[in-house]
Scaffold this active site. Structure first.
Site, PDB file in Angstrom:
ATOM      1  N   GLU A 318       0.830  -1.199   0.000  1.00 43.05           N
ATOM      2  CA  GLU A 318       0.000   0.000   0.000  1.00 43.05           C
ATOM      3  C   GLU A 318       0.870   1.258   0.000  1.00 43.05           C
ATOM      4  O   GLU A 318       0.585   2.240   0.669  1.00 43.05           O
ATOM      5  CB  GLU A 318      -0.930   0.014   1.225  1.00 43.05           C
ATOM      6  CG  GLU A 318      -1.960  -1.098   1.212  1.00 43.05           C
ATOM      7  CD  GLU A 318      -2.965  -0.974   2.328  1.00 43.05           C
ATOM      8  OE1 GLU A 318      -4.179  -0.986   2.036  1.00 43.05           O
ATOM      9  OE2 GLU A 318      -2.553  -0.856   3.495  1.00 43.05           O
ATOM     10  N   CYS A 402     -11.219   2.480   5.816  1.00 43.64           N
ATOM     11  CA  CYS A 402     -10.577   3.727   6.233  1.00 43.64           C
ATOM     12  C   CYS A 402     -10.859   4.872   5.263  1.00 43.64           C
ATOM     13  O   CYS A 402     -10.957   6.035   5.672  1.00 43.64           O
ATOM     14  CB  CYS A 402      -9.069   3.527   6.378  1.00 43.64           C
ATOM     15  SG  CYS A 402      -8.278   2.793   4.929  1.00 43.64           S
TER      16      CYS A 402
END
Length: 640
Positions: A318, A402
């Site tokens: 990520e 998120c």
């Protein structure tokens, strides 16, 4: 004009002090109408309220523990915190007693759950109480606390209610006792940065410097030797070689922060760390932190950023990979990472207006972060490719949700990124229809009304509202792309070249009620070519107009978007307002198009495809996938 000093401290305007209309007003309305409640509903569906309701048995492990030793369930406090923050901002724009009551109920649950010593974390109170503070590297305890702190500040500012703020002050006071180098204290920091910037917000709203000191401690300790994460793992009986990503670069803990020169690791973590560093640099006038951040900024913006302001090309970590590695179809470019880049850029402006930060903030905001939210506010992008074969669409939710509350809280708080104030100066970093109530440290109170249809139109006007004349500087960003910009005060044209300071036009004068400033930023269509080292963009060109990146979609242009070829000399573009896309301005250009229908059955042949003249419609990238599903492309073929 007074020359700006190097030790100024600019702080953002509180969200309730800016009212938005126009472009951003429409996006905020989408959040008020749909997103704020949607976030809360989906948090409930996931089981998050059961996790914090001490009147019910603990739900236990809802999301299975992963090979890295944790579960995304550990982050639920963070998701609830960001959702409450979004609700807070939405309540300011549009009162909603029912939604406010639901938020109050959640806050009451947190109050009942909080330990007497101040500790607060659903997972480590209700599921694994014996594991409190045993794995800061992986388990996100301080990260979750940070998001609840930010929610507390937002909710207090929007509603005047102190309960969550008091809860989080008690938690922060507990942290001050727990963390440090004293006997029995923990000399550590979180594997996922966030609490650093949250503590600064807490300090600013309470006036308590002790919270700044704790933030500074976490920043100063990061990456120092002997390494805290190594010692922690040893104490906890964990194998030192067995952990996620197997490098401390993943969490930017491989070196002390002032020695770091390359942006590495998990992109969101990096952005949150740099945001906290920039805040502390501002609060303490810390040139050593600023110097480190400037080096990291240059590293990111010259070698590791997409044209959209997206960052972190790889799904595997990520985050970041190699220099100039910017694939389009597989771009990860997490929405949260661009939100974090907006955070960092805005905080780099804390020591004075500087176009190189604000331009990137705007680019990341419009093109990297905003695509994460659909126009109706109900669905979300987690990752943001710059090319799609038609199978990439927004999520209703995500196992690690998120991004939805992150983009929602950014959209609803955007007014605080537009304006900043110091002792005797107002800086305007972003343009948009708005009215701001500003109080300078010298006591002057100003209402600044901004009238514009930006980013669709480049005309921007400001009108001052003052009870009595006041002397201060007004600094307006002149974007690097705005060639031929003009500026006038009360109809008198100013010499921009003489007024520019670090890319801002600085107007230092005594202002009176009703003074009018007119700024014009030409929105010329401009081609963008990538550095030849970016192999994925070789022979291709992207289009920008003002701050916006444009793309082509199947719904306007049919299939085979890679067959579109832009001429080297751009033709005049016809503009069309798209009512179904928030009145966005679309661009119609004459192009050539390779013919795929008469290629034949062979996969390869000696002659290239024939071309014919066609018209291609380009739409703002942040609006793609809001209509019929299909292909999308940012980087199109460029004619030789």
């Amino acid at each position: 004009m007074t020359k700006p000093s190097n030790d100024r401290q600019f702080r953002p305007v509180a969200v309730p002090d800016v009212e938005l209309g126009g472009f951003w007003g429409k996006w905020q309305d989408a959040v008020c109408n749909s997103t704020a409640e949607t976030l809360l509903d989906r948090c409930v569906e996931a089981g998050m309220l059961k996790a914090i309701d001490v009147s019910q048995p603990s739900p236990g492990v809802v999301i299975p523990v992963q090979p890295w030793g944790g579960t995304t369930q550990m982050f639920w406090d963070s998701d609830l915190g960001k959702s409450i923050e979004t609700i807070a901002y939405s309540l300011y724009r549009r009162p909603n007693p029912k939604l406010e009551a639901r938020a109050d109920e959640i806050i009451d649950m947190y109050e009942r759950m909080q330990d007497e010593d101040g500790y607060l974390n659903a997972w480590f109170q209700r599921v694994e109480p014996s594991r409190r503070w045993t794995n800061l590297r992986d388990h996100h305890e301080l990260y979750c606390a940070g998001h609840l702190m930010e929610a507390a500040v937002a909710y207090y500012q929007a509603t005047g209610k102190r309960k969550l703020l008091d809860i989080m002050c008690r938690y922060a006071d507990y942290m001050i006792r727990i963390f440090g180098h004293g006997e029995g204290q923990i000399p550590g920091y979180c594997g996922h940065e966030e609490v650093e910037l949250a503590l600064v917000k807490l300090a600013r709203v309470t006036g308590e410097k002790k919270y700044l000191e704790l933030s500074k401690f976490f920043i100063d300790e990061r990456g120092t030797e002997p390494h805290f994460f190594t010692a922690e793992a040893s104490r906890d009986g964990r194998a030192l070689s067995e952990y996620h990503q197997k490098t401390y670069e993943y969490s930017q803990a491989h070196q002390p922060v002032r020695e770091q020169t390359k942006v590495v690791g998990h992109a969101v973590r990096a952005m949150y760390l740099y945001s906290g560093m920039a805040d502390i640099a501002t609060e303490y006038n810390d040139d050593s932190l600023t110097a480190a951040l400037e080096t990291l900024w240059d590293d990111l913006t010259t070698k590791q950023i997409y044209i959209t302001g997206g960052i972190g090309p790889a799904a595997s970590n990520e985050g970041f990979t190699d220099y100039y590695d910017l694939p389009n179809a597989t771009a990860y470019a997490e929405t949260c990472a661009s939100v974090g880049l907006v955070f960092w850029a805005s905080r780099m402006l804390g020591r004075g207006p500087d176009r190189r930060y604000a331009d990137i903030m705007e680019q990341a905001l419009y093109n990297g972060a905003l695509p994460g939210l659909s126009t109706d506010g109900k669905t979300f992008f987690y990752d943001n490719p710059l090319e799609s074969a038609g199978k990439h669409h927004r999520w209703k939710w995500h196992h690690c949700p998120c991004c939805p509350p992150n983009i929602a809280r950014l959209v609803t708080s955007i007014g605080s990124y537009m304006y900043a104030v110091s002792d005797d100066e107002i800086a305007v970093h972003l343009y948009g229809e708005s009215a701001a109530r500003l109080k300078l440290a010298n006591g002057a109170e100003v209402e600044l009304e901004q009238t514009t249809n930006y980013p669709w139109d480049g005309a921007v006007a400001f009108t001052t509202k003052l009870e009595k004349p006041a002397k201060f500087a007004l600094s307006l960003r002149i974007p690097d792309w705005a060639e031929g910009a003009t500026l006038s005060v009360n109809g008198e044209m100013l010499d921009l070249s003489a007024a520019i300071r670090n890319g801002y036009a600085r107007i230092d004068r005594e202002w009176a009620d009703g003074d009018r400033v007119a700024l014009y930023l030409p929105l010329a269509l401009r081609p963008q070519y990538a550095n030849p080292k970016v192999r994925q963009d070789a022979g291709r060109v992207a289009l920008m107009r003002g701050p916006l990146v444009y793309c082509v979609e199947t719904t306007d242009n049919g299939e085979d978007l890679n067959a579109i070829i832009l001429p080297r000399e751009l033709p005049m573009a016809e503009t069309t307002v798209l009512k179904d896309l928030n009145d966005a301005v679309a661009l119609d250009l004459k192009v050539e198009r390779e013919q795929t229908s008469n290629w034949g059955t062979s996969l390869y042949r000696k002659a290239p495809a024939e071309r014919q003249v066609a018209t291609a419609r380009f739409v703002p990238y942040h609006l793609w996938d809001n209509r019929a599903p299909g292909e999308m492309l940012v980087w199109v073929q460029s004619d030789k």
